[in-house]
Design a protein around this motif. Structure first.
Motif, short mmCIF file in Angstrom:
data_model
loop_
_atom_site.label_atom_id
_atom_site.label_comp_id
_atom_site.label_asym_id
_atom_site.label_seq_id
_atom_site.Cartn_x
_atom_site.Cartn_y
_atom_site.Cartn_z
N LEU A 199 0.83 -1.21 0.00
CA LEU A 199 0.00 0.00 0.00
C LEU A 199 0.86 1.26 0.00
CD1 LEU A 199 -2.82 -1.00 2.49
CD2 LEU A 199 -2.97 -0.79 0.01
N GLY A 200 1.96 1.22 0.73
CA GLY A 200 2.86 2.36 0.76
C GLY A 200 3.50 2.63 -0.59
N VAL A 201 3.89 1.57 -1.29
CA VAL A 201 4.47 1.73 -2.62
C VAL A 201 3.44 2.30 -3.58
CG1 VAL A 201 5.34 0.44 -4.61
CG2 VAL A 201 6.27 0.00 -2.35
N ALA A 229 10.33 1.96 1.05
CA ALA A 229 9.24 0.98 1.19
C ALA A 229 9.19 0.43 2.61
CB ALA A 229 9.42 -0.14 0.18
N LEU A 230 10.34 0.16 3.21
CA LEU A 230 10.36 -0.35 4.59
C LEU A 230 9.90 0.70 5.60
CD1 LEU A 230 13.56 -2.55 4.69
CD2 LEU A 230 11.20 -3.29 4.88
N ILE A 231 10.29 1.95 5.38
CA ILE A 231 9.84 3.02 6.29
C ILE A 231 8.32 3.14 6.23
CG2 ILE A 231 9.83 5.52 6.63
CD1 ILE A 231 12.80 5.48 5.84
N ILE A 232 7.78 3.15 5.03
CA ILE A 232 6.33 3.23 4.89
C ILE A 232 5.66 1.97 5.42
CG2 ILE A 232 4.44 3.43 3.24
CD1 ILE A 232 6.31 5.15 1.53
N GLY A 292 3.63 3.16 8.22
CA GLY A 292 2.35 3.43 7.57
C GLY A 292 2.30 4.84 7.01
N VAL A 293 1.14 5.47 7.11
CA VAL A 293 0.95 6.83 6.58
C VAL A 293 1.87 7.83 7.28
CG1 VAL A 293 -0.71 8.69 6.26
CG2 VAL A 293 -1.38 6.34 5.82
N PRO A 294 2.09 7.75 8.60
CA PRO A 294 3.06 8.67 9.20
C PRO A 294 4.47 8.53 8.60
CG PRO A 294 1.72 7.72 10.91
CD PRO A 294 1.38 6.99 9.64
N GLY A 295 4.84 7.33 8.18
CA GLY A 295 6.12 7.14 7.51
C GLY A 295 6.16 7.84 6.17
N LEU A 296 5.06 7.82 5.45
CA LEU A 296 4.97 8.53 4.17
C LEU A 296 5.08 10.03 4.39
CD1 LEU A 296 4.52 8.37 1.12
CD2 LEU A 296 2.08 8.44 1.58
N ILE A 297 4.40 10.53 5.41
CA ILE A 297 4.48 11.95 5.74
C ILE A 297 5.91 12.31 6.14
CG2 ILE A 297 3.69 13.73 7.37
CD1 ILE A 297 0.97 12.23 7.36
#
Length: 63
Positions: free
Chosen positions: A16-18, A42-45, A49-54
Motif C-alpha cells: 500500500l505504501g508503494v 518501502a520499509l519506512i512506509i 504506515g501513513v506517518p512514515g509517508l508523511i
C-alpha cells in the motif's frame, strides 16, 4: 502475536505504501517533487504506515 500475522501486515503495508508513493510521485511530477522508490522508503512506509509517508515527504522538503 503470531509472527505470520506481523509479516503479513508488514507486507500489506509495504504494498500500500508503494502504491501511495507512486501516486505521490505521479502528482509530484507537476510540482517538481519526487521521492525515490527503493527498499528503504518501502520499509519506512511499511513499518510506520501513513506517518512514515508523511515523514518521507517532510524529509524531502528539508533536503
Amino acid at each position: 502475536m503470531n509472527i505470520g500475522k506481523v509479516v503479513k501486515k508488514l507486507f500489506i503495508n509495504i504494498i500500500l505504501g508503494v502504491i501511495l508513493l507512486i501516486i505521490i510521485n505521479f502528482v509530484g511530477l507537476y510540482f517538481g517533487f519526487n521521492i525515490a522508490l527503493n527498499i528503504y522508503s518501502a520499509l519506512i512506509i511499511g513499518m510506520l504506515g501513513v506517518p512514515g509517508l508523511i515523514l518521507l515527504i517532510l524529509l524531502q522538503f528539508m533536503v
